[in-house]
Scaffold this active site. Structure first.
Site, mmCIF file in Angstrom:
data_model
loop_
_atom_site.group_PDB
_atom_site.id
_atom_site.type_symbol
_atom_site.label_atom_id
_atom_site.label_comp_id
_atom_site.label_asym_id
_atom_site.label_seq_id
_atom_site.Cartn_x
_atom_site.Cartn_y
_atom_site.Cartn_z
ATOM 1 N N GLU A 248 7.310 1.145 -0.250
ATOM 2 C CA GLU A 248 7.945 1.722 -1.438
ATOM 3 C C GLU A 248 9.331 2.254 -1.064
ATOM 4 O O GLU A 248 10.293 2.063 -1.789
ATOM 5 C CB GLU A 248 7.078 2.861 -2.013
ATOM 6 C CG GLU A 248 7.676 3.479 -3.274
ATOM 7 C CD GLU A 248 6.787 4.524 -3.942
ATOM 8 O OE1 GLU A 248 5.557 4.518 -3.717
ATOM 9 O OE2 GLU A 248 7.329 5.348 -4.694
ATOM 10 N N ALA B 247 2.626 3.853 -7.912
ATOM 11 C CA ALA B 247 1.951 4.766 -8.827
ATOM 12 C C ALA B 247 0.972 4.025 -9.752
ATOM 13 O O ALA B 247 0.663 4.506 -10.842
ATOM 14 C CB ALA B 247 2.972 5.584 -9.627
ATOM 15 N N ARG C 207 2.237 15.469 -5.879
ATOM 16 C CA ARG C 207 0.995 14.858 -6.339
ATOM 17 C C ARG C 207 -0.226 15.520 -5.694
ATOM 18 O O ARG C 207 -1.304 15.567 -6.281
ATOM 19 C CB ARG C 207 0.997 13.347 -6.118
ATOM 20 C CG ARG C 207 0.070 12.615 -7.078
ATOM 21 C CD ARG C 207 0.156 11.111 -6.924
ATOM 22 N NE ARG C 207 0.920 10.448 -7.954
ATOM 23 C CZ ARG C 207 0.496 10.165 -9.177
ATOM 24 N NH1 ARG C 207 -0.725 10.495 -9.548
ATOM 25 N NH2 ARG C 207 1.254 9.553 -10.045
ATOM 26 N N ARG D 156 -1.165 4.583 -0.953
ATOM 27 C CA ARG D 156 -2.188 4.516 -2.007
ATOM 28 C C ARG D 156 -2.835 5.878 -2.309
ATOM 29 O O ARG D 156 -3.635 6.383 -1.518
ATOM 30 C CB ARG D 156 -3.253 3.507 -1.582
ATOM 31 C CG ARG D 156 -4.008 2.864 -2.728
ATOM 32 C CD ARG D 156 -4.902 1.774 -2.182
ATOM 33 N NE ARG D 156 -5.402 0.908 -3.251
ATOM 34 C CZ ARG D 156 -6.032 -0.240 -3.038
ATOM 35 N NH1 ARG D 156 -6.260 -0.650 -1.818
ATOM 36 N NH2 ARG D 156 -6.444 -0.977 -4.050
ATOM 37 N N PHE E 99 0.820 -1.227 0.000
ATOM 38 C CA PHE E 99 0.000 0.000 0.000
ATOM 39 C C PHE E 99 0.843 1.262 0.000
ATOM 40 O O PHE E 99 0.370 2.318 0.412
ATOM 41 C CB PHE E 99 -0.982 -0.006 1.179
ATOM 42 C CG PHE E 99 -1.856 -1.223 1.224
ATOM 43 C CD1 PHE E 99 -2.804 -1.446 0.229
ATOM 44 C CD2 PHE E 99 -1.703 -2.178 2.216
ATOM 45 C CE1 PHE E 99 -3.592 -2.593 0.239
ATOM 46 C CE2 PHE E 99 -2.490 -3.324 2.230
ATOM 47 C CZ PHE E 99 -3.436 -3.530 1.247
ATOM 48 N N GLU F 154 -4.650 2.487 -7.425
ATOM 49 C CA GLU F 154 -4.887 3.541 -6.434
ATOM 50 C C GLU F 154 -6.215 4.287 -6.576
ATOM 51 O O GLU F 154 -6.846 4.617 -5.574
ATOM 52 C CB GLU F 154 -3.747 4.567 -6.488
ATOM 53 C CG GLU F 154 -2.416 4.017 -6.046
ATOM 54 C CD GLU F 154 -1.284 4.969 -6.370
ATOM 55 O OE1 GLU F 154 -0.926 5.077 -7.557
ATOM 56 O OE2 GLU F 154 -0.775 5.607 -5.461
HETATM 57 N N1 MTE Z 1 -3.763 -4.095 -3.471
HETATM 58 C C1 MTE Z 1 -3.376 -4.999 -2.538
HETATM 59 N N2 MTE Z 1 -4.119 -6.094 -2.366
HETATM 60 N N3 MTE Z 1 -2.267 -4.814 -1.773
HETATM 61 C C2 MTE Z 1 -1.487 -3.684 -1.885
HETATM 62 O O1 MTE Z 1 -0.487 -3.527 -1.179
HETATM 63 N N4 MTE Z 1 -1.173 -1.528 -3.071
HETATM 64 C C3 MTE Z 1 -1.831 -0.458 -3.797
HETATM 65 C C4 MTE Z 1 -2.579 -1.009 -5.012
HETATM 66 N N5 MTE Z 1 -3.411 -2.112 -4.617
HETATM 67 C C5 MTE Z 1 -1.878 -2.707 -2.867
HETATM 68 C C6 MTE Z 1 -3.027 -2.982 -3.658
HETATM 69 C C7 MTE Z 1 -0.918 0.566 -4.264
HETATM 70 S S1 MTE Z 1 -0.455 1.769 -3.187
HETATM 71 C C8 MTE Z 1 -0.456 0.598 -5.548
HETATM 72 S S2 MTE Z 1 0.557 1.843 -6.087
HETATM 73 C C9 MTE Z 1 -0.809 -0.431 -6.532
HETATM 74 O O2 MTE Z 1 -1.616 -1.454 -5.961
HETATM 75 C C10 MTE Z 1 0.474 -1.007 -7.102
HETATM 76 O O3 MTE Z 1 0.262 -2.063 -7.956
HETATM 77 P P1 MTE Z 1 -0.085 -1.886 -9.506
HETATM 78 O O4 MTE Z 1 0.855 -0.874 -10.037
HETATM 79 O O5 MTE Z 1 0.125 -3.226 -10.028
HETATM 80 O O6 MTE Z 1 -1.497 -1.418 -9.566
HETATM 81 N N1 LUZ Z 2 5.568 6.941 -6.140
HETATM 82 C C1 LUZ Z 2 6.454 7.727 -6.761
HETATM 83 C C2 LUZ Z 2 4.256 7.066 -6.350
HETATM 84 O O1 LUZ Z 2 7.652 7.593 -6.531
HETATM 85 N N2 LUZ Z 2 6.003 8.635 -7.638
HETATM 86 C C3 LUZ Z 2 4.700 8.819 -7.906
HETATM 87 O O2 LUZ Z 2 4.340 9.667 -8.711
HETATM 88 C C4 LUZ Z 2 3.773 8.011 -7.235
HETATM 89 N N3 LUZ Z 2 2.472 8.159 -7.437
HETATM 90 C C5 LUZ Z 2 1.614 7.395 -6.787
HETATM 91 C C6 LUZ Z 2 2.094 6.455 -5.901
HETATM 92 N N4 LUZ Z 2 3.409 6.295 -5.693
HETATM 93 MO MO1 MOS Z 3 1.433 2.985 -4.159
HETATM 94 S S1 MOS Z 3 1.266 4.563 -2.846
HETATM 95 O O1 MOS Z 3 2.150 3.938 -5.374
HETATM 96 O O2 MOS Z 3 2.719 2.170 -3.499
#
Ligand code: MTE
Ligand code: LUZ
Ligand code: MOS
Length: 752
Positions: free
Chosen positions: A226, A502, A304, A336, A222, A705
């Site tokens: 990161e 992202a 952002r 997220r 979530f 997100e």
């Molecule tokens: N869904 C689950 N089940 N677990 C997670 O940790 N992270 C969220 C989202 N959905 C998350 C989730 C976040 S913060 C992001 S940025 C995206 O998944 C990242 O994965 P994606 O780029 O494949 O969508």
């Molecule tokens: N992480 C990042 C992010 O490093 N840059 C982004 O623009 C961003 N946006 C959404 C979620 N994580």
């Molecule tokens: Mo999601 S906040 O970009 O890990």
């Protein structure tokens, strides 16, 4: 197709960090963290602790062979405190022993004396004192100053937005295993393997090529992993480096909660101006971001917030300024939405307050100001808007006016139970706002038995990215899913990875996989063409057979792969992908930062108990812009999960630091997250299927997100329900709307 992890998940066979079998001789680590939020270290004495049976060694900053520095955007974060502590939870030492239990005993014997300094917890106080992470930034469109005089209504206000605990089910952790010649293999529960790898390298003063980071999956990230998975991996690596033994650190829940950063709380001032027709002519906002004690990802998060400060509306005159304020809290981090939700909350608060003052429904203002294609965002990009389409489809399906009428009727008939509703339209930009991060590589192997293996930078954390990447390979090769395996994410196979963040993981890594698979497919077709003595353009590979002119041949997938190998043709490919159209000029604060935007509209209804202040979210009805969804089950799951997480943030999750900067909501007994009883009774999701250029993988749109931001509507639905009971109350804009706050507002007769 089901999420490929479903089977191992329900059987408990999925491998997380704690499921990795331990090597003989493995040691365990734990951090000694500061109990004081701001102070000077006067004494650190661990002689007694180190003598404890089972304790192998205690490390401090003095044991670091490279740099005592883990800051990613700005080098302002020590791994271990040297002279000063900047937040309660800051690591001061690392204790290593033969079992996790012995560490707890020895930790109590360490003498740490800190002279307390004044801790800052409030971002506005930090800003006043000049305690900033970086220079403030301002996004501008039109001319706000001269627009006010054309406004019929001008409304000002303050908005407080609290943070949010990630509460990934798997806590932070890492396991470092020394390899030959000073190299390390590190298993890390991280979204960003390269950040972990490069920080280990610079702290230990070794080359990145000597650090292999490997991640099978996360039990949720979530955003919390990161940037903030790094410290634990570095700590394990430091101990493994010195002791030449495997070292593991898997955080307890309470350690994780007090030592790691969260979603950024924000305080904001806003001023909004509308004309007689409810067109928003001007919007001014100042954001005070509570960054915590060091930068972490705060500069990018703050950016952002500015990008999303007008949500899905066109406002011709905008000035938005943001300060990243340095406080004595753990460094806050990605969560997220990454600052977007906070920006969107403020414009929604401004609209809600304007609606209350003008005495119209907020929906009227929202609808009148939705973005149209060609409208300019304050950062210069022109919208390709689906805002009206989403709203229109939602209105057609859910009948907003009738919903409102039913609620009004209910409220007339019921004295002690009141309902409220809110519409929440969203617009979220897809791409890392740091343009260079928008790149990915995929390594695809076809083995001689016809099976396929794919490596990318994508980290599976429950969001289903591995399933989508598998679908890409299976679709392009036209083979059953069982033939494809997605390998763990590993820095020895895929280099220089952007974090899985992202919402771009499927877009970027899926595209790279598409390119790699197509390259191999081209070679397979060439071999088939030579074998069958036709042109390669006549060859089709479908359902595990070679077809010519719509006719199935006898040449099947297995034999074709074998033949390709026998002809000494390469069956592997490493492909690189980067989207072309994005750029941003931070000196002008203008550009085209996003590949595309995701749109949607939700209607949220809530019921409050006017005796107790308790409430239920009755329904969340959504029209969401999936593009062409690649996987309905995964994407619907992302929507449902995001909505519930957003509602949690807006209604019940209350992070509480006392004025000394100590986290009081430090366990699940004091921090309430949505459970099955508090999820909306109804969540309905309808797709707005948009067919546009192939901006994302297979014309899908990123989904990770954006749905979280529908949860913002829950806050305003509750607000409207309170108003139905207590029409004169002036409810402070202060999220989350906990039952306590509902109750106080229900009986607050004073017009503040
Ligand atoms: N869904 C689950 N089940 N677990 C997670 O940790 N992270 C969220 C989202 N959905 C998350 C989730 C976040 S913060 C992001 S940025 C995206 O998944 C990242 O994965 P994606 O780029 O494949 O969508
Ligand atoms: N992480 C990042 C992010 O490093 N840059 C982004 O623009 C961003 N946006 C959404 C979620 N994580
Ligand atoms: Mo999601 S906040 O970009 O890990």
């Amino acid at each position: 197709m089901k999420n490929i992890d479903s089977y191992t998940h329900v059987r408990g066979e999925s491998i997380y960090l704690d499921d990795i079998p331990l090597q003989a001789g493995t040691l365990f680590a734990a951090a000694l963290d500061s109990p004081i939020a701001h102070g000077v270290i006067k004494k650190l004495d661990y002689t007694e602790a180190e003598k404890t049976e089972g304790i192998v060694r205690i490390f401090t900053y003095k044991d670091i062979p490279g740099k005592n520095q883990i800051g990613s955007i700005i080098p302002d974060e020590e791994l271990f405190a040297e002279t000063n502590v900047h937040f309660s939870g800051m690591p001061v030492a690392l204790i290593v022993g033969i079992s996790p239990e012995v560490l707890r005993i020895a930790l109590k014997k360490i003498i740490l004396e800190i002279e307390q300094l004044h801790p800052i917890t409030d971002p506005r106080e930090a800003q006043k004192k000049g305690e900033l992470i970086m220079q403030p930034r301002t996004f501008r469109l039109g001319d706000v100053a001269s627009a006010w005089k054309n406004c019929e209504y001008i409304i000002e206000g303050i908005s407080e937005i609290n943070g949010q605990e990630h509460l990934y089910i798997e806590t932070q952790g890492a396991y470092a295993i020394p390899q030959e010649s000073g190299a390390l293999r590190v298993y890390s529960s991280t979204q960003g393997l390269t950040a972990v790898q490069s920080t280990i390298a610079s702290v230990l003063n070794i080359s990145m090529s000597n650090v292999e980071v490997d991640t099978t999956r996360l039990g949720g990230g979530f955003g919390g992993k990161e940037d903030q998975a790094t410290a634990w991996a570095v700590l394990c690596s430091l101990a493994a480096y010195h002791l030449k033994r495997p070292v593991k650190y898997s955080l307890h829940r309470m350690e994780d909660m007090r030592m790691t950063g969260k979603r950024h709380p924000y305080s904001a001032d806003f001023k909004i101006g509308l004309n007689k027709d409810l067109k928003i002519l001007a919007f001014e906002a100042t954001f005070y971001q509570n960054a915590g004690a060091s930068a972490d990802l705060s500069p990018a998060v703050m950016e952002r917030t500015l990008f999303h400060c007008t949500n899905t509306y066109f406002i011709p005159n905008v000035t938005a300024t943001a300060y990243s304020c340095k406080t004595n809290l753990p460094p806050n981090t990605a969560f997220r939405g990454f600052g977007g939700p906070q920006g969107m909350f403020v414009i929604e608060a401004a609209i809600a307050k304007a609606a209350e003052c003008i005495n119209v429904h907020a929906a009227e203002i929202q609808h009148k100001n939705l973005l149209k294609t060609g409208d300019e965002f304050p950062y210069g990009q022109l919208a390709e808007s689906e805002a009206h389409e989403c709203w229109k489809k939602a209105d057609t399906l859910f009948h907003f006016e009738q919903m409102q009428k039913d609620i009004d009727d209910f409220n007339i008939q019921n004295k002690l139970t009141k309902k409220g509703m809110a519409i929440m339209p969203i617009c979220f930009g897809i791409s890392f706002t740091k343009t260079l991060l928008n790149q990915a590589r995929s390594l695809v192997h076809v083995y001689i038995d016809g099976s396929i293996g794919v490596s990318t930078a994508a980290v599976e954390m429950g969001q289903g990215v591995n399933t989508k990447i598998l679908q890409v390979a299976a679709t392009i090769f036209s083979v059953p899913a069982e033939r494809v395996k997605i390998f763990s994410t590993n820095t020895y196979r895929i280099t220089n990875t952007s974090p899985t963040a992202a919402s771009t993981a499927a877009d970027l890594n899926g595209k790279a996989t598409e390119i790699a698979c197509n390259e191999i497919l081209k070679r397979l077709k060439q071999v088939a063409a030579e074998e069958l003595k036709v042109n390669a353009t006549d060859i089709e590979i479908k359902d595990e057979y070679v077809w010519i002119g719509g006719k199935k041949t006898v040449l099947n997938w297995n034999n074709l792969v074998l033949l390709t190998y026998q002809k000494r043709v390469n069956l592997s490919e490493l492909a690189h992908y980067t989207p072309q159209q994005i750029h941003f000029d931070a000196t002008k604060e203008k550009g085209h930062p996003f590949t595309y935007h995701v749109y949607g509209t939700a209607a949220i209804t809530a019921t409050i108990d006017c005796l107790r202040g308790t409430y239920e979210i009755d329904a969340v009805k959504v029209v969401h812009d999936f593009g062409q969804s690649m996987n309905k089950m995964v994407d619907w799951g992302q929507c449902e999960g995001g909505i519930v997480q957003g509602i949690g943030w807006m209604t019940m999750e209350e992070i509480f630091y006392d004025t000394n900067g100590k986290l009081r909501s430090n366990a699940l007994s004091t921090y309430k997250v949505p459970d099955i009883y508090s999820t909306p009774k109804e969540i309905t999701i309808h797709p707005l299927e948009t067919k546009k250029e192939n901006l994302a993988i297979f014309q899908s749109k990123a989904v990770g997100e954006p749905p979280l931001m529908y949860g913002i509507g829950a806050y305003f639905a509750l607000r409207n329900a309170i108003k139905a009971f207590n029409p004169t109350v002036n409810i402070p804009i202060d999220a989350p709307m906990t039952p306590e706050k509902v109750l106080m507002n229900l009986y607050d007769k004073i017009n503040k």
